[in-house]
Design a protein around this motif. Sequence first.
Motif, PDB file in Angstrom:
ATOM      1  N   CYS A  71       1.326  -4.237  16.484  1.00  0.00           N
ATOM      2  CA  CYS A  71       0.024  -4.894  16.399  1.00  0.00           C
ATOM      3  C   CYS A  71      -0.347  -5.465  17.764  1.00  0.00           C
ATOM      4  O   CYS A  71       0.433  -6.193  18.384  1.00  0.00           O
ATOM      5  CB  CYS A  71       0.055  -5.997  15.353  1.00  0.00           C
ATOM      6  SG  CYS A  71      -1.568  -6.787  15.152  1.00  0.00           S
ATOM      7  N   VAL A 130      -4.758   2.253  -0.015  1.00  0.00           N
ATOM      8  CA  VAL A 130      -4.652   2.901   1.293  1.00  0.00           C
ATOM      9  C   VAL A 130      -4.963   1.848   2.366  1.00  0.00           C
ATOM     10  O   VAL A 130      -6.026   1.236   2.343  1.00  0.00           O
ATOM     11  CB  VAL A 130      -5.637   4.075   1.433  1.00  0.00           C
ATOM     12  CG1 VAL A 130      -5.545   4.691   2.825  1.00  0.00           C
ATOM     13  CG2 VAL A 130      -5.374   5.131   0.372  1.00  0.00           C
ATOM     14  N   LYS A 131      -4.021   1.636   3.264  1.00  0.00           N
ATOM     15  CA  LYS A 131      -4.217   0.690   4.357  1.00  0.00           C
ATOM     16  C   LYS A 131      -4.963   1.381   5.488  1.00  0.00           C
ATOM     17  O   LYS A 131      -4.509   2.408   6.009  1.00  0.00           O
ATOM     18  CB  LYS A 131      -2.864   0.171   4.863  1.00  0.00           C
ATOM     19  CG  LYS A 131      -2.965  -0.834   6.002  1.00  0.00           C
ATOM     20  CD  LYS A 131      -3.641  -2.116   5.563  1.00  0.00           C
ATOM     21  CE  LYS A 131      -3.634  -3.145   6.671  1.00  0.00           C
ATOM     22  NZ  LYS A 131      -4.380  -4.358   6.282  1.00  0.00           N
ATOM     23  N   THR A 160      -6.458   1.084   9.302  1.00  0.00           N
ATOM     24  CA  THR A 160      -6.407   0.340  10.550  1.00  0.00           C
ATOM     25  C   THR A 160      -6.885   1.209  11.709  1.00  0.00           C
ATOM     26  O   THR A 160      -7.010   2.425  11.574  1.00  0.00           O
ATOM     27  CB  THR A 160      -4.979  -0.169  10.874  1.00  0.00           C
ATOM     28  OG1 THR A 160      -4.097   0.957  11.002  1.00  0.00           O
ATOM     29  CG2 THR A 160      -4.458  -1.090   9.781  1.00  0.00           C
ATOM     30  N   ARG A 217      -0.282   4.454   1.271  1.00  0.00           N
ATOM     31  CA  ARG A 217      -0.536   5.250   2.458  1.00  0.00           C
ATOM     32  C   ARG A 217      -1.180   4.388   3.548  1.00  0.00           C
ATOM     33  O   ARG A 217      -1.901   3.434   3.255  1.00  0.00           O
ATOM     34  CB  ARG A 217      -1.456   6.436   2.144  1.00  0.00           C
ATOM     35  CG  ARG A 217      -0.710   7.641   1.587  1.00  0.00           C
ATOM     36  CD  ARG A 217      -1.623   8.870   1.571  1.00  0.00           C
ATOM     37  NE  ARG A 217      -0.866  10.089   1.372  1.00  0.00           N
ATOM     38  CZ  ARG A 217      -0.918  10.833   0.254  1.00  0.00           C
ATOM     39  NH1 ARG A 217      -1.675  10.470  -0.749  1.00  0.00           N
ATOM     40  NH2 ARG A 217      -0.201  11.931   0.155  1.00  0.00           N
ATOM     41  N   HIS A 218      -0.889   4.760   4.796  1.00  0.00           N
ATOM     42  CA  HIS A 218      -1.452   4.049   5.946  1.00  0.00           C
ATOM     43  C   HIS A 218      -2.257   5.053   6.768  1.00  0.00           C
ATOM     44  O   HIS A 218      -1.707   6.029   7.277  1.00  0.00           O
ATOM     45  CB  HIS A 218      -0.321   3.450   6.789  1.00  0.00           C
ATOM     46  CG  HIS A 218      -0.806   2.540   7.868  1.00  0.00           C
ATOM     47  ND1 HIS A 218       0.053   1.862   8.713  1.00  0.00           N
ATOM     48  CD2 HIS A 218      -2.067   2.183   8.259  1.00  0.00           C
ATOM     49  CE1 HIS A 218      -0.646   1.136   9.560  1.00  0.00           C
ATOM     50  NE2 HIS A 218      -1.938   1.323   9.322  1.00  0.00           N
ATOM     51  N   CYS A 250      -4.500   5.538  10.053  1.00  0.00           N
ATOM     52  CA  CYS A 250      -4.824   4.969  11.362  1.00  0.00           C
ATOM     53  C   CYS A 250      -5.897   5.826  12.028  1.00  0.00           C
ATOM     54  O   CYS A 250      -5.745   7.041  12.120  1.00  0.00           O
ATOM     55  CB  CYS A 250      -3.591   4.914  12.258  1.00  0.00           C
ATOM     56  SG  CYS A 250      -2.217   3.959  11.584  1.00  0.00           S
ATOM     57  N   TYR A 289       0.846  -1.182   0.000  1.00  0.00           N
ATOM     58  CA  TYR A 289       0.000   0.000   0.000  1.00  0.00           C
ATOM     59  C   TYR A 289       0.885   1.237   0.000  1.00  0.00           C
ATOM     60  O   TYR A 289       2.045   1.201   0.403  1.00  0.00           O
ATOM     61  CB  TYR A 289      -0.942   0.011   1.208  1.00  0.00           C
ATOM     62  CG  TYR A 289      -0.247  -0.162   2.539  1.00  0.00           C
ATOM     63  CD1 TYR A 289       0.213   0.934   3.257  1.00  0.00           C
ATOM     64  CD2 TYR A 289      -0.043  -1.430   3.088  1.00  0.00           C
ATOM     65  CE1 TYR A 289       0.858   0.789   4.471  1.00  0.00           C
ATOM     66  CE2 TYR A 289       0.600  -1.594   4.310  1.00  0.00           C
ATOM     67  CZ  TYR A 289       1.040  -0.486   4.992  1.00  0.00           C
ATOM     68  OH  TYR A 289       1.679  -0.639   6.188  1.00  0.00           O
TER      69      TYR A 289
END
Length: 209
Positions: free
Chosen positions: A198, A112-113, A115, A69-70, A72, A67
């Motif tokens: 995680c 895009v990740k 989480t 971008r991440h 959160c 990916y």
Amino acid sequence: MFFRSKFNLLNLTENFLRQWKCNLSSVTTRFDSCTGCEIPCTKHVSYPMEILQKIDQSSMNNSVEKYRRHLCIAQSISPSQWPKDVKDLPGGYIKELDRILKAKQDTIGYSVKLTSVFIESKNSTEQTSDWYLFPDQLKLNNVNVTQMEQVIDKLFVKDRSIIQIKEKTKTIANHHTLPVFNEGIQCERLNGVWILVCCHSQRDQRCGK
């Protein structure tokens, strides 16, 4: 005789150390902080071949896909109370954000990740949360569920973050001006190095251990 032997021993030791340092310097590789970037530029090297040859390039079972971008989303709920799928968290905030990202996948043009992240925040409610965006290292404070689409359009579709990923030159354009949003959303830079661990044990018992 004793002094001569001692002198010879010291001489041999110095020669050995000198040769060892020479051999060591000949195999040492200097690594760059941007090594491995998916969008390499002329100033930074990619992975050295001697390292790449030792890495198994095949995909591991259940491994995360690449990916760009991440994103959160801050949650005040303890990770031990998260459901197996964070989209099922109370209020449906992440579920709605995931729907918007999937609907705009083609216009965004890259992965895009998404989480959840456990960070104490006064803005974290079922309808409002703080966003942490990487590699931009931006924090968006107080994003309401009704504002999600306009924020996604500006950051990802129109590419108006401090890092412009859609540049045709295949380089990352870094802009010092923070994106501006309406209706109470405040944007700020994140300083320092951020390490995400995680801790979602409902998905994997090893997480957070």
